[in-house]
Design a protein around this motif. Structure first.
Motif, mmCIF file in Angstrom:
data_model
loop_
_atom_site.group_PDB
_atom_site.id
_atom_site.type_symbol
_atom_site.label_atom_id
_atom_site.label_comp_id
_atom_site.label_asym_id
_atom_site.label_seq_id
_atom_site.Cartn_x
_atom_site.Cartn_y
_atom_site.Cartn_z
ATOM 1 N N ARG A 73 0.809 -1.223 0.000
ATOM 2 C CA ARG A 73 0.000 0.000 0.000
ATOM 3 C C ARG A 73 0.844 1.275 0.000
ATOM 4 O O ARG A 73 0.463 2.257 -0.638
ATOM 5 C CB ARG A 73 -0.943 0.001 1.197
ATOM 6 N N THR A 74 1.984 1.284 0.699
ATOM 7 C CA THR A 74 2.803 2.499 0.683
ATOM 8 C C THR A 74 3.357 2.750 -0.717
ATOM 9 O O THR A 74 3.399 3.892 -1.186
ATOM 10 C CB THR A 74 3.958 2.407 1.693
ATOM 11 N N GLY A 75 3.785 1.693 -1.395
ATOM 12 C CA GLY A 75 4.257 1.834 -2.761
ATOM 13 C C GLY A 75 3.148 2.257 -3.695
ATOM 14 O O GLY A 75 3.369 3.043 -4.624
ATOM 15 N N THR A 135 0.530 9.160 -6.215
ATOM 16 C CA THR A 135 1.060 10.523 -6.130
ATOM 17 C C THR A 135 1.831 10.901 -7.388
ATOM 18 O O THR A 135 1.632 11.974 -7.965
ATOM 19 C CB THR A 135 1.972 10.661 -4.904
ATOM 20 N N SER A 192 3.437 3.885 6.509
ATOM 21 C CA SER A 192 4.707 3.219 6.789
ATOM 22 C C SER A 192 4.852 2.942 8.275
ATOM 23 O O SER A 192 5.346 1.887 8.683
ATOM 24 C CB SER A 192 5.875 4.074 6.289
ATOM 25 N N ILE A 221 0.473 4.050 -2.844
ATOM 26 C CA ILE A 221 0.172 5.464 -2.574
ATOM 27 C C ILE A 221 1.188 6.358 -3.259
ATOM 28 O O ILE A 221 0.838 7.396 -3.846
ATOM 29 C CB ILE A 221 0.149 5.720 -1.055
ATOM 30 N N ALA A 222 2.450 5.962 -3.190
ATOM 31 C CA ALA A 222 3.489 6.726 -3.884
ATOM 32 C C ALA A 222 3.248 6.724 -5.390
ATOM 33 O O ALA A 222 3.466 7.731 -6.066
ATOM 34 C CB ALA A 222 4.865 6.152 -3.561
ATOM 35 N N VAL A 267 2.157 8.325 2.790
ATOM 36 C CA VAL A 267 3.182 7.273 2.773
ATOM 37 C C VAL A 267 3.823 7.137 4.151
ATOM 38 O O VAL A 267 4.012 6.033 4.670
ATOM 39 C CB VAL A 267 4.251 7.572 1.710
ATOM 40 N N ARG A 268 4.140 8.275 4.775
ATOM 41 C CA ARG A 268 4.726 8.233 6.127
ATOM 42 C C ARG A 268 3.755 7.634 7.120
ATOM 43 O O ARG A 268 4.154 6.834 7.997
ATOM 44 C CB ARG A 268 5.125 9.644 6.562
ATOM 45 N N GLY A 319 0.618 13.177 -0.676
ATOM 46 C CA GLY A 319 1.092 11.822 -0.942
ATOM 47 C C GLY A 319 2.202 11.400 0.006
ATOM 48 O O GLY A 319 2.187 10.284 0.540
ATOM 49 N N ASP A 320 3.164 12.279 0.239
ATOM 50 C CA ASP A 320 4.263 11.958 1.161
ATOM 51 C C ASP A 320 3.753 11.748 2.585
ATOM 52 O O ASP A 320 4.234 10.865 3.301
ATOM 53 C CB ASP A 320 5.299 13.083 1.142
#
Length: 236
Positions: A162-164, A170, A234, A166-167, A230-231, A226-227
């Protein structure tokens, strides 16, 4: 005496203050409209395409089978072809399809199908890359526990990546901002169309500067959101 009667040209900032801000606001709303709908359809189509590319690739859940190789080869070729065509040319090439789909070739609505066709393959490759980063041991553990392929995709692959993802969303959103600007070259509407008609054709540099500034702000907001997401995920 003659020099005193010559009217002074307005300064840059005076020209900025004289801009019709209602027109700028309308163009901004059109850009946001195009960005919102094109991003929505891009994520839906690109996610499905990216997952299918991953599943049918070698050493994955469906990889190695004859039909999987055919599907992967065909989809990979389609993605590569669409990604290699410049957006403005692609927009012109698929005008008949756009006309059939939404009833118009130009304007804000007419720009959405080309935006999706251009961005979905790009997003699909990002999805495929994000899914490849998932630990293979997690997939094997889920398979050993009797999870179906659908459950593995929904509850293992997409969750772990999911973090990838979301990036990837973005990056795609930022790319779509530039595509919406390019759509203005052939009457796509939005800030790109405003910059073309006023900033370029009428030599109104102040309008060009304002549109560029607004697009920079939009890109910065998208990147910051987006950042932040991701944070957040994460840490979780």
């Amino acid at each position: 005496m003659l020099a005193a009667n010559v009217e002074k040209e307005p300064t840059f900032w005076q020209s900025v203050m004289e801009i019709d801000w209602k027109v700028v606001g309308k163009a901004t709303n059109e850009t946001l409209y195009m960005l919102g709908y094109s991003l929505l359809f891009t994520v839906i189509l690109g996610l499905l395409l990216g997952v299918l590319l991953f599943l049918t690739s070698d050493k994955q859940l469906l990889g190695g089978k004859f039909y999987a190789r055919i599907i992967y080869g065909a989809l990979s070729l389609l993605v590569n072809v669409l990604r290699s065509v410049p957006f403005v040319i692609l927009m012109i090439l698929i005008m008949p399809f756009t006309k059939f789909l939404v009833g118009t070739k130009i304007g804000v609505v007419g720009a959405i199908p080309p935006l999706v066709v251009a961005a979905a393959p790009f997003f699909a490759r990002l999805v495929e890359s994000a899914l490849r980063e998932v630990d293979r041991g997690v997939i094997e553990a889920a398979t050993a526990m009797g999870a179906s392929k659908g459950m593995i995709v929904l509850h293992v692959l997409l969750r772990e990546a999911r973090t990838g993802l979301i990036a990837a969303v973005t990056i795609t959103a930022v790319t779509l901002v530039s595509y919406t600007a390019m759509s203005g070259v052939i009457g796509g509407g939005g800030l790109g169309d405003l910059a073309m008609r006023y900033g370029y054709q009428r030599f109104m540099i102040e309008v060009m500067a304002v549109t560029v500034l607004l697009m920079l702000i939009l890109v910065q907001i998208l990147q910051m959101v987006g950042d932040a997401l991701v944070r957040y995920f994460s840490r979780r």
